[in-house]
Design a protein around this motif. Structure first.
Motif, PDB file in Angstrom:
ATOM      1  N   LYS A   1      34.363 -15.541  43.756  1.00  0.00           N
ATOM      2  CA  LYS A   1      33.976 -14.129  43.593  1.00  0.00           C
ATOM      3  C   LYS A   1      33.126 -13.955  42.335  1.00  0.00           C
ATOM      4  CE  LYS A   1      35.416  -9.418  43.457  1.00  0.00           C
ATOM      5  NZ  LYS A   1      35.917  -8.460  44.374  1.00  0.00           N
ATOM      6  N   ALA A   2      33.491 -14.609  41.246  1.00  0.00           N
ATOM      7  CA  ALA A   2      32.693 -14.522  40.013  1.00  0.00           C
ATOM      8  C   ALA A   2      31.316 -15.143  40.217  1.00  0.00           C
ATOM      9  CB  ALA A   2      33.431 -15.221  38.867  1.00  0.00           C
ATOM     10  N   HIS A   3      31.249 -16.240  40.952  1.00  0.00           N
ATOM     11  CA  HIS A   3      29.976 -16.917  41.217  1.00  0.00           C
ATOM     12  C   HIS A   3      29.026 -15.998  41.979  1.00  0.00           C
ATOM     13  CE1 HIS A   3      27.467 -20.483  41.632  1.00  0.00           C
ATOM     14  NE2 HIS A   3      27.343 -20.224  42.931  1.00  0.00           N
ATOM     15  N   PHE A   4      29.575 -15.172  42.871  1.00  0.00           N
ATOM     16  CA  PHE A   4      28.769 -14.253  43.673  1.00  0.00           C
ATOM     17  C   PHE A   4      28.940 -12.803  43.223  1.00  0.00           C
ATOM     18  CE2 PHE A   4      29.223 -17.770  46.824  1.00  0.00           C
ATOM     19  CZ  PHE A   4      27.871 -18.037  46.986  1.00  0.00           C
ATOM     20  N   SER A   5      29.222 -12.586  41.969  1.00  0.00           N
ATOM     21  CA  SER A   5      29.524 -11.238  41.473  1.00  0.00           C
ATOM     22  C   SER A   5      28.392 -10.235  41.708  1.00  0.00           C
ATOM     23  CB  SER A   5      29.892 -11.283  39.989  1.00  0.00           C
ATOM     24  OG  SER A   5      28.794 -11.742  39.219  1.00  0.00           O
ATOM     25  N   ASP A   6      27.170 -10.697  41.792  1.00  0.00           N
ATOM     26  CA  ASP A   6      26.042  -9.787  42.006  1.00  0.00           C
ATOM     27  C   ASP A   6      25.950  -9.281  43.446  1.00  0.00           C
ATOM     28  OD1 ASP A   6      25.310 -10.079  39.367  1.00  0.00           O
ATOM     29  OD2 ASP A   6      23.718 -11.541  39.780  1.00  0.00           O
ATOM     30  N   ILE A   7      26.583  -9.965  44.385  1.00  0.00           N
ATOM     31  CA  ILE A   7      26.421  -9.552  45.781  1.00  0.00           C
ATOM     32  C   ILE A   7      27.720  -9.238  46.515  1.00  0.00           C
ATOM     33  CG2 ILE A   7      24.209 -10.750  46.075  1.00  0.00           C
ATOM     34  CD1 ILE A   7      25.760 -12.921  47.617  1.00  0.00           C
ATOM     35  N   VAL A   8      28.842  -9.732  46.038  1.00  0.00           N
ATOM     36  CA  VAL A   8      30.111  -9.496  46.738  1.00  0.00           C
ATOM     37  C   VAL A   8      30.802  -8.284  46.133  1.00  0.00           C
ATOM     38  CG1 VAL A   8      32.386 -10.434  47.298  1.00  0.00           C
ATOM     39  CG2 VAL A   8      30.372 -11.916  47.379  1.00  0.00           C
ATOM     40  N   GLY A   9      30.972  -7.252  46.960  1.00  0.00           N
ATOM     41  CA  GLY A   9      31.599  -6.032  46.485  1.00  0.00           C
ATOM     42  C   GLY A   9      33.066  -5.916  46.841  1.00  0.00           C
ATOM     43  N   GLY A  10      33.546  -6.792  47.694  1.00  0.00           N
ATOM     44  CA  GLY A  10      34.938  -6.712  48.146  1.00  0.00           C
ATOM     45  C   GLY A  10      35.740  -7.928  47.732  1.00  0.00           C
ATOM     46  N   ASP A  11      36.849  -8.085  48.412  1.00  0.00           N
ATOM     47  CA  ASP A  11      37.755  -9.198  48.125  1.00  0.00           C
ATOM     48  C   ASP A  11      37.199 -10.525  48.625  1.00  0.00           C
ATOM     49  OD1 ASP A  11      39.660  -7.497  47.013  1.00  0.00           O
ATOM     50  OD2 ASP A  11      40.704  -7.222  48.924  1.00  0.00           O
ATOM     51  N   VAL A  12      37.635 -11.583  47.978  1.00  0.00           N
ATOM     52  CA  VAL A  12      37.379 -12.949  48.438  1.00  0.00           C
ATOM     53  C   VAL A  12      38.742 -13.584  48.675  1.00  0.00           C
ATOM     54  CG1 VAL A  12      36.441 -15.215  47.850  1.00  0.00           C
ATOM     55  CG2 VAL A  12      35.201 -13.142  47.172  1.00  0.00           C
ATOM     56  N   VAL A  13      38.953 -14.077  49.880  1.00  0.00           N
ATOM     57  CA  VAL A  13      40.213 -14.719  50.244  1.00  0.00           C
ATOM     58  C   VAL A  13      39.922 -16.179  50.588  1.00  0.00           C
ATOM     59  CG1 VAL A  13      42.161 -14.729  51.863  1.00  0.00           C
ATOM     60  CG2 VAL A  13      41.159 -12.557  51.125  1.00  0.00           C
ATOM     61  N   ARG A  14      40.761 -17.075  50.063  1.00  0.00           N
ATOM     62  CA  ARG A  14      40.601 -18.505  50.348  1.00  0.00           C
ATOM     63  C   ARG A  14      41.670 -18.953  51.330  1.00  0.00           C
ATOM     64  NH1 ARG A  14      41.354 -23.335  45.966  1.00  0.00           N
ATOM     65  NH2 ARG A  14      43.540 -23.120  46.532  1.00  0.00           N
TER      66      ARG A  14
END
Length: 108
Positions: free
Chosen positions: A43-56
């Motif tokens: 999520k931090a790596h894609f902080s500019d484009i991901v506005g929601g949750d990241v689930v692994r």
């Protein structure tokens, strides 16, 4: 080191959700990847484009980590005018993530 040195990736999409899966080249590297490639780091790596949750999701039998990123495609494939509407390039972008050099890690 770059994530790409230990894994390859595939991308998928559904609406405004991007799905990124990384697969260890060597099954023995799976635990190392699981330790260092967390949902929080992605999520931090894609902080500019991901506005929601990241689930692994972990798939150890496939030496795979699957990340589902909500609100990641600018509104969705059919509503976005972005150049890479399906987010296929995100798999390459994820492989650019820096992870600790495996050679410098102490043995467990």
């Amino acid at each position: 080191m770059k994530l790409r040195e230990l894994a390859h990736a595939r991308a998928g999409d559904k609406g405004n959700v991007s799905n990124l899966a990384i697969f260890a080249y060597e099954a023995g590297d799976y635990a190392y990847l699981a330790e260092h490639v967390t949902a929080e780091r992605v999520k931090a790596h894609f902080s500019d484009i991901v506005g929601g949750d990241v689930v692994r999701y972990e798939l150890p039998n496939l030496a795979c980590l699957n990340f589902v990123m909500q609100e990641a495609l600018g509104g969705g494939v059919t509503r976005s005018l972005s150049l890479d509407a399906h987010g296929k390039a995100l798999s390459s972008a994820l492989l650019e993530m820096e992870i600790p050099d495996k050679q410098s890690e102490p043995s467990h």
